[in-house]
Enzyme design. Structure first.
Site, PDB file in Angstrom:
ATOM      1  N   HIS A   1     -47.655 110.266 137.938  1.00 50.36           N
ATOM      2  CA  HIS A   1     -46.688 110.114 136.846  1.00 50.36           C
ATOM      3  C   HIS A   1     -47.023 111.148 135.760  1.00 50.36           C
ATOM      4  O   HIS A   1     -47.471 110.800 134.661  1.00 50.36           O
ATOM      5  CB  HIS A   1     -46.760 108.684 136.296  1.00 50.36           C
TER       6      HIS A   1
ATOM      7  N   ASP B   1     -53.076  99.834 132.966  1.00 49.26           N
ATOM      8  CA  ASP B   1     -51.685  99.767 133.442  1.00 49.26           C
ATOM      9  C   ASP B   1     -51.586  98.531 134.339  1.00 49.26           C
ATOM     10  O   ASP B   1     -52.604  97.912 134.700  1.00 49.26           O
ATOM     11  CB  ASP B   1     -51.328 101.066 134.205  1.00 49.26           C
TER      12      ASP B   1
ATOM     13  N   ARG C   1     -43.029 110.212 124.941  1.00 52.73           N
ATOM     14  CA  ARG C   1     -42.350 110.625 126.179  1.00 52.73           C
ATOM     15  C   ARG C   1     -41.215 111.581 125.837  1.00 52.73           C
ATOM     16  O   ARG C   1     -41.012 112.596 126.498  1.00 52.73           O
ATOM     17  CB  ARG C   1     -41.799 109.391 126.924  1.00 52.73           C
TER      18      ARG C   1
ATOM     19  N   GLN D   1     -45.739 110.929 132.074  1.00 52.89           N
ATOM     20  CA  GLN D   1     -46.480 109.958 131.284  1.00 52.89           C
ATOM     21  C   GLN D   1     -47.767 110.587 130.754  1.00 52.89           C
ATOM     22  O   GLN D   1     -48.127 110.410 129.582  1.00 52.89           O
ATOM     23  CB  GLN D   1     -46.803 108.729 132.155  1.00 52.89           C
TER      24      GLN D   1
ATOM     25  N   CYS E   1     -49.035 102.621 129.515  1.00 49.15           N
ATOM     26  CA  CYS E   1     -47.787 103.385 129.674  1.00 49.15           C
ATOM     27  C   CYS E   1     -46.553 102.534 129.454  1.00 49.15           C
ATOM     28  O   CYS E   1     -45.479 103.051 129.174  1.00 49.15           O
ATOM     29  CB  CYS E   1     -47.753 104.007 131.064  1.00 49.15           C
TER      30      CYS E   1
ATOM     31  N   ARG F   1     -37.425 109.965 140.234  1.00 47.62           N
ATOM     32  CA  ARG F   1     -38.365 108.841 140.291  1.00 47.62           C
ATOM     33  C   ARG F   1     -38.218 108.218 141.673  1.00 47.62           C
ATOM     34  O   ARG F   1     -37.176 107.633 142.003  1.00 47.62           O
ATOM     35  CB  ARG F   1     -38.058 107.807 139.199  1.00 47.62           C
TER      36      ARG F   1
HETATM   37  N1   CP Z   1     -43.833 104.350 131.344  1.00 43.64           N
HETATM   38  C1   CP Z   1     -42.696 104.460 132.070  1.00 43.64           C
HETATM   39  O1   CP Z   1     -42.518 105.378 132.870  1.00 43.64           O
HETATM   40  O2   CP Z   1     -41.797 103.487 131.808  1.00 43.64           O
HETATM   41  P1   CP Z   1     -40.440 103.226 132.597  1.00 43.64           P
HETATM   42  O3   CP Z   1     -40.783 102.663 133.933  1.00 43.64           O
HETATM   43  O4   CP Z   1     -39.707 102.228 131.728  1.00 43.64           O
HETATM   44  O5   CP Z   1     -39.691 104.518 132.729  1.00 43.64           O
HETATM   45  N1  NVA Z   2     -47.859 101.836 137.734  1.00 47.00           N
HETATM   46  C1  NVA Z   2     -46.543 101.455 137.273  1.00 47.00           C
HETATM   47  C2  NVA Z   2     -46.083 102.389 136.221  1.00 47.00           C
HETATM   48  C3  NVA Z   2     -44.729 102.091 135.640  1.00 47.00           C
HETATM   49  C4  NVA Z   2     -44.308 103.097 134.597  1.00 47.00           C
HETATM   50  C5  NVA Z   2     -45.591 101.417 138.440  1.00 47.00           C
HETATM   51  O1  NVA Z   2     -45.625 102.335 139.268  1.00 47.00           O
HETATM   52  O2  NVA Z   2     -44.813 100.469 138.543  1.00 47.00           O
END
Ligand code: CP
Ligand code: NVA
Length: 298
Positions: free
Chosen positions: A128, A219, A285, A131, A257, A101
């Site tokens: 992502h 989101d 997930r 997701q 998400c 990540r």
């Molecule tokens: N939806 C998602 O990826 O959540 P987190 O940021 O908690 O991993």
């Molecule tokens: N768009 C959000 C998604 C988090 C899972 C971010 O990148 O913070």
């Protein structure tokens, strides 16, 4: 078994690969498939915080008979100047799969380039895909397939949205996108969806965008790393909130998400209502990623 080395974005998968992963996820979830990955170790690199991604991957690896190691920016040399390519080369001498990540999508590509083991995108600023796997599994369960499903994205054209656009294109889901014009999906993503045969329809008015929707997805407006743009973005997204007024214009179920910024892109009463699929999305997930890992690694 997938014919891909890494999961960089959802469109790394062909439509057939996607179906294979979703079928495997469904079978892992129901218990019909009990394939294990014993003695398998995942290295999880996190530059940003996470609840769902960390816990679902770590639990998934445990359930598959393997193990996951959490590597935050303060835990390894990566956050202290060791080049990414060196970290990637070394990591892949120890572990069997890497999940990362990161902020910069180019960094994920660099890790994949120098890794001898599969690299899975656990979110970048652009994408992502894990997701999206869970989202598509959730839609498939709720609607018994993808035929005739009409989805609408309202809000920011962000990482989750961009992978959802590509995922809908792969799955053959009709998608409408409604964002402020200056916060739309990237041209590259729209072009790629078009190449896949399913470019989304872009609509300016949220009420028009949701009227025929079966699924309404939103989101956060301020993603991780955008905190200094908060005031600018909140002003730009005025009118794009998923609230009870917007829900009164549609029969759609709501997806998000998570984590949600309640009171910004979505209201508390919507999230607490029976119109949401968000808790199934979060659970999926785990199952979607187990399906992916078994298909990538068995
Ligand atoms: N939806 C998602 O990826 O959540 P987190 O940021 O908690 O991993
Ligand atoms: N768009 C959000 C998604 C988090 C899972 C971010 O990148 O913070």
């Amino acid at each position: 078994m997938l014919d891909v080395d890494h999961l960089v974005d959802i469109d790394t998968l062909s439509p057939e690969d996607l179906e294979t992963v979703l079928d495997r996820a469904e079978a892992q979830k129901s218990g019909a498939d009990d394939t294990q990955l014993p003695q398998t170790t995942m290295g999880m690199l996190f530059e940003k915080p996470s609840t769902r991604t960390r816990i679902s991957f770590e639990t998934g690896m445990t359930e598959l008979g393997g193990h996951a190691i959490f590597l935050g920016p303060e835990d390894i040399q990566l956050g202290h100047g060791e080049p990414l390519k060196d970290t990637s080369r070394v990591l892949s001498r120890y572990v069997d799969v890497v999940m990362a990540r990161l902020f910069d999508h180019a960094d994920l590509l660099e890790i994949a380039t120098y890794s001898d083991v599969p690299v899975v995108n656990g979110l970048t600023d652009e994408a992502h895909p894990c997701q999206t796997l869970a989202d598509l599994l959730t839609i498939r369960e709720a609607f018994d397939g993808f035929d005739d499903v009409q989805a609408t994205w309202v809000g920011d054209g962000n990482n989750v949205g961009q992978s959802f656009v590509l995922g809908c294109a792969l799955a053959g889901i009709d998608l409408t996108v409604c964002t402020p014009p200056e916060y739309g999906m990237s041209d590259a993503v729209l072009k790629r969806a078009d190449e896949l045969g399913h470019a989304p329809e872009v609509v300016e008015d949220p009420v028009e965008a949701v009227s025929d929707a079966d699924v309404l997805y939103t989101d956060v407006w301020v993603s991780m790393g955008q905190e200094d743009r908060r005031a600018e973005k909140l002003a730009a997204f005025d009118g794009y909130q998923v609230n009870m007024d917007l829900l009164s214009e549609t029969d759609a179920v709501v997806m998000h998400c998570l984590p949600a910024h309640r009171g910004e892109e979505i209201t508390d009463d919507v999230l607490e209502s029976d119109r949401v699929l968000v808790w199934d999305q979060a659970e999926n997930r785990l199952h979607a990623q187990k399906g992916l890992l078994v298909e990538l690694m068995e």
